[in-house]
Design an enzyme around this catalytic site. Structure first.
Site, PDB file in Angstrom:
ATOM      1  N   HIS A  71      27.039  75.887 -21.877  1.00  0.00           N
ATOM      2  CA  HIS A  71      27.960  77.042 -22.693  1.00  0.00           C
ATOM      3  C   HIS A  71      29.397  76.385 -22.988  1.00  0.00           C
ATOM      4  O   HIS A  71      29.815  76.571 -24.054  1.00  0.00           O
ATOM      5  CB  HIS A  71      28.077  78.040 -21.570  1.00  0.00           C
ATOM      6  CG  HIS A  71      29.123  79.312 -22.182  1.00  0.00           C
ATOM      7  ND1 HIS A  71      28.871  79.878 -23.266  1.00  0.00           N
ATOM      8  CD2 HIS A  71      30.232  79.472 -21.840  1.00  0.00           C
ATOM      9  CE1 HIS A  71      30.153  80.709 -23.705  1.00  0.00           C
ATOM     10  NE2 HIS A  71      30.860  80.400 -22.731  1.00  0.00           N
ATOM     11  N   PHE A  72      29.941  75.581 -22.113  1.00  0.00           N
ATOM     12  CA  PHE A  72      31.273  75.105 -22.139  1.00  0.00           C
ATOM     13  C   PHE A  72      31.284  74.266 -23.443  1.00  0.00           C
ATOM     14  O   PHE A  72      32.239  74.165 -24.030  1.00  0.00           O
ATOM     15  CB  PHE A  72      31.876  74.634 -20.854  1.00  0.00           C
ATOM     16  CG  PHE A  72      33.165  74.244 -20.853  1.00  0.00           C
ATOM     17  CD1 PHE A  72      33.927  75.153 -20.492  1.00  0.00           C
ATOM     18  CD2 PHE A  72      33.753  72.998 -21.034  1.00  0.00           C
ATOM     19  CE1 PHE A  72      35.430  74.720 -20.393  1.00  0.00           C
ATOM     20  CE2 PHE A  72      35.099  72.427 -21.139  1.00  0.00           C
ATOM     21  CZ  PHE A  72      36.048  73.671 -20.814  1.00  0.00           C
ATOM     22  N   HIS A  73      30.316  73.367 -23.141  1.00  0.00           N
ATOM     23  CA  HIS A  73      30.422  72.380 -24.426  1.00  0.00           C
ATOM     24  C   HIS A  73      29.824  72.765 -25.702  1.00  0.00           C
ATOM     25  O   HIS A  73      30.509  72.377 -26.696  1.00  0.00           O
ATOM     26  CB  HIS A  73      29.312  71.230 -24.200  1.00  0.00           C
ATOM     27  CG  HIS A  73      29.581  70.117 -22.984  1.00  0.00           C
ATOM     28  ND1 HIS A  73      29.558  70.519 -21.617  1.00  0.00           N
ATOM     29  CD2 HIS A  73      30.410  69.032 -23.109  1.00  0.00           C
ATOM     30  CE1 HIS A  73      30.117  69.550 -21.024  1.00  0.00           C
ATOM     31  NE2 HIS A  73      30.698  68.686 -21.744  1.00  0.00           N
ATOM     32  N   HIS A 105      40.722  81.531 -18.158  1.00  0.00           N
ATOM     33  CA  HIS A 105      40.227  82.279 -19.413  1.00  0.00           C
ATOM     34  C   HIS A 105      40.965  82.221 -20.618  1.00  0.00           C
ATOM     35  O   HIS A 105      40.543  81.636 -21.400  1.00  0.00           O
ATOM     36  CB  HIS A 105      39.480  83.653 -19.142  1.00  0.00           C
ATOM     37  CG  HIS A 105      38.566  84.039 -20.151  1.00  0.00           C
ATOM     38  ND1 HIS A 105      37.212  83.520 -20.142  1.00  0.00           N
ATOM     39  CD2 HIS A 105      38.650  84.587 -21.223  1.00  0.00           C
ATOM     40  CE1 HIS A 105      36.687  84.053 -21.457  1.00  0.00           C
ATOM     41  NE2 HIS A 105      37.676  84.538 -21.975  1.00  0.00           N
ATOM     42  N   TYR A 164      41.178  80.233 -25.063  1.00  0.00           N
ATOM     43  CA  TYR A 164      41.859  80.873 -26.478  1.00  0.00           C
ATOM     44  C   TYR A 164      42.957  80.001 -27.080  1.00  0.00           C
ATOM     45  O   TYR A 164      43.186  79.994 -28.183  1.00  0.00           O
ATOM     46  CB  TYR A 164      42.228  82.323 -26.385  1.00  0.00           C
ATOM     47  CG  TYR A 164      40.842  83.206 -26.017  1.00  0.00           C
ATOM     48  CD1 TYR A 164      39.957  83.615 -27.139  1.00  0.00           C
ATOM     49  CD2 TYR A 164      39.939  83.543 -24.822  1.00  0.00           C
ATOM     50  CE1 TYR A 164      38.831  84.188 -27.088  1.00  0.00           C
ATOM     51  CE2 TYR A 164      38.962  84.029 -24.794  1.00  0.00           C
ATOM     52  CZ  TYR A 164      38.328  84.411 -25.965  1.00  0.00           C
ATOM     53  OH  TYR A 164      37.205  84.825 -25.832  1.00  0.00           O
ATOM     54  N   ARG A 183      25.433  72.751 -11.221  1.00  0.00           N
ATOM     55  CA  ARG A 183      26.325  72.140 -11.997  1.00  0.00           C
ATOM     56  C   ARG A 183      27.369  71.491 -10.887  1.00  0.00           C
ATOM     57  O   ARG A 183      26.987  71.916  -9.709  1.00  0.00           O
ATOM     58  CB  ARG A 183      27.301  73.095 -13.000  1.00  0.00           C
ATOM     59  CG  ARG A 183      27.871  74.588 -12.133  1.00  0.00           C
ATOM     60  CD  ARG A 183      28.738  74.903 -12.820  1.00  0.00           C
ATOM     61  NE  ARG A 183      29.289  76.448 -12.529  1.00  0.00           N
ATOM     62  CZ  ARG A 183      30.319  77.090 -12.591  1.00  0.00           C
ATOM     63  NH1 ARG A 183      31.165  76.545 -13.649  1.00  0.00           N
ATOM     64  NH2 ARG A 183      30.482  78.258 -12.160  1.00  0.00           N
ATOM     65  N   ARG A 184      28.356  70.749 -11.377  1.00  0.00           N
ATOM     66  CA  ARG A 184      29.125  70.259 -10.284  1.00  0.00           C
ATOM     67  C   ARG A 184      28.634  69.319  -9.428  1.00  0.00           C
ATOM     68  O   ARG A 184      29.455  68.958  -8.192  1.00  0.00           O
ATOM     69  CB  ARG A 184      30.014  71.217  -9.468  1.00  0.00           C
ATOM     70  CG  ARG A 184      30.972  72.279 -10.347  1.00  0.00           C
ATOM     71  CD  ARG A 184      31.778  73.017  -9.529  1.00  0.00           C
ATOM     72  NE  ARG A 184      32.549  74.120 -10.012  1.00  0.00           N
ATOM     73  CZ  ARG A 184      32.402  75.415  -9.973  1.00  0.00           C
ATOM     74  NH1 ARG A 184      31.542  75.882  -9.233  1.00  0.00           N
ATOM     75  NH2 ARG A 184      32.978  76.239 -10.535  1.00  0.00           N
TER      76      ARG A 184
END
Length: 550
Positions: free
Chosen positions: A368-370, A217, A221, A433-434
């Site tokens: 969300h990641f993209h 996580h 950042y 996913r995956r």
């Protein structure tokens, strides 16, 4: 212009970064067509190979090399030229990181490491894949210590002074990175490598995942804070104003050290081996990260309004029209900021106990990641690329390149909007996913994933195709500005490194007392992790042997 040796080091980092970007985006467009059942891979290439390569090369390698190019350039600009030792260790860090990258990539291509970006046990890759990943981390540490050494020399020569804002933020990011990497280093050195080489028979899966997410996580950042550095220190310069508040900017960054690390369990809310109390504690700490993000949003929009009103903007939103929309460097970063609003809202959903149950193993997470990393971070890096490479090469950023830059960011925005929105909606409908394409024996629920306009794998593939075309435009701009564009011959043709002035007169000096923040961060990490990790070790399950499923 910074010294030639630093320019050379930074350009090498950018060259590696965009080589990884090229391969990684190609792997990405292949994925969306496979999930759409529109493409069959050759026998020697597997879906999970390209999924692993896409994640590793874009999320880890591209970002890391670009970030260090940015840091090297900014630290040389703000603190002065590097000494010989700093240059030496910067080169060593580059080559060690590159060696690890090559080792990991070769093993992925060879089909020896299709364990995905998170390399979850009990999937087991070739032992040298983990060695390669370890070298990547070690290389970044060497580069990090070189930059911190340069910063310490400046502090020693300027006793009692606060460092320039860019340098302060760079050191903050490096501190976060080094602390975060302790988790992944521990699991790779003491769990994965002995297990992969057969020195131990089994691995403690729960412990390995927990140590990974201790790192995983704050890694987000590590990507995001360099974008924030650009927002805080470069955007005001493009707008012709000072940094809105030096002390607010510094406080926001130290809060990221405190609250971005002891939060990894919110990625493990569905795992049974962690008690609800520790999950709840880390969810609370996760929500604390919202505070510095909102501080950043306030500071940015205050900067926009000050600039717009200085240029004659009147009324409630008249300042908005006065922003430099014709400057592709500004426009790309502004769009990146706008995308972070829904991205941040999605992050709150992911970290919520009940809502996470709905979306955890679905395409929602991919969307969300993209929309968080693939847009706010990536588009900020693209905006930085438009001036960083011409600045380092001494070449012009011609009007033709500027027009292409607008085409590139517009197409990237459209492609990401289509792809990530489709992924979010498909995730809510249960699409996993995956996984490669599966119709689940033509089950009606699975067939719904190919209906509708937005809730459609075809829409996702269209968005991915537009993103790939945008990436190729970006690669053209990178190659032209690095090797082909004409040299700048007059001062007005030269591209500058635009660092804004920062009023430090009211900034308290304790904000730059690193031992305070490292100490508080260590205390929070111990509170959040000491007992649950000890429990995982003392009451470990029998462990798992390795599985190779590809």
């Amino acid at each position: 212009m910074i010294a030639q040796p630093e320019r050379k080091i930074a350009l090498w980092h950018l060259g590696v970064a965009y080589t990884a970007f090229l391969i990684g985006t190609l792997m990405g467009v292949l994925q969306v067509f496979i999930r759409n059942d529109a493409l069959q891979l050759p026998a020697w290439l597997d879906y999970y190979q390209i999924l692993t390569a896409h994640g590793v090369l874009l999320a880890l390698i591209y970002t890391t090399f670009f970030i260090f190019a940015f840091f090297i350039t900014g630290m040389s600009k703000s603190l002065g030229s590097f000494g010989p030792k700093v240059r030496l260790f910067s080169w060593v860090g580059l080559w060690v990181t590159l060696l690890g990258t090559i080792m990991a990539t070769v093993l992925i291509i060879a089909g020896e490491a299709s364990v995905l970006y998170t390399f979850y046990a009990p999937l087991k890759a070739n032992g040298f894949y983990y060695v390669g990943l370890a070298l990547v981390i070690v290389g970044t540490w060497i580069s990090s210590f070189a930059l911190v050494g340069h910063y310490m020399v400046w502090r020693r020569n300027h006793k009692g002074q606060l460092s320039p804002l860019f340098a302060f933020m760079t050191v903050t990011t490096i501190i976060l990175w080094i602390i975060a990497c302790l988790g992944v280093v521990a699991t790779v050195l003491f769990q994965y490598i002995p297990w992969a080489f057969g020195w131990t028979d089994t691995i403690n899966v729960e412990l390995s995942r927990s140590l990974f997410w201790y790192f995983g996580h704050p890694l987000v950042y590590f990507w995001l804070l360099p974008a924030y550095i650009a927002w805080y220190t470069i955007v005001p310069k493009l707008l012709g104003v000072k940094v809105f508040s030096d002390s607010l900017a510094r406080l926001a960054f130290v809060l990221f050290i405190l609250f971005s690390i002891p939060v990894g369990f919110h990625h493990q809310l569905t795992e049974p081996g962690i008690s609800n109390f520790w999950k709840f504690l880390q969810v609370v700490l996760t929500f604390m990260v919202i505070v510095p993000s909102l501080m950043t949003a306030f500071s940015m929009f205050a900067t926009f309004e000050i600039s717009g009103r200085q240029k004659g903007g009147t009324g409630l939103f008249g300042w908005f029209k006065k922003l430099p929309w014709r400057d592709v460097r500004f426009t790309s970063i502004f769009i990146a900021m706008a995308f972070f609003i829904p991205g941040g809202a999605g992050g709150i959903i992911n970290a919520s106990f009940q809502l996470n149950e709905v979306v955890h193993n679905t395409l929602w997470i991919v969307g969300h990641f993209h929309i968080t990393v693939g847009t706010p971070v990536a588009m900020t890096f693209m905006g930085l690329t438009f001036w960083l490479i011409p600045y380092l090469t001494g070449r012009r950023f011609t009007k033709r390149m500027q027009r292409l830059g607008f085409v590139q960011i517009i197409t990237w925005s459209i492609g990401m909007l289509l792809m990530s929105t489709a992924q979010h909606v498909l995730g809510l409908m249960g699409a996993p996913r995956r996984t490669a394409y599966s119709g689940y024996n033509d089950h009606p629920s699975a067939m719904e994933w190919f209906d509708g306009i937005i809730s459609n794998h075809v829409t996702m593939a269209i968005g991915g195709t537009i993103l790939f075309l945008s990436a190729m435009i970006l690669m053209y701009i990178v190659i032209m500005t690095m090797f082909v564009s004409p040299k700048a011959e007059t001062p007005d043709q030269m591209v500058e490194f635009p660092l804004a002035e920062s009023d430090m007169s009211n900034t308290p000096k304790w904000l730059e007392n690193w031992w305070i923040w490292i100490g508080i961060a260590a205390a929070l990490i111990i509170i959040a992790y000491a007992i649950p990790l000890t429990h995982m070790i003392q009451h470990a399950p029998p462990g798992s042997k390795g599985f190779i499923t590809w």
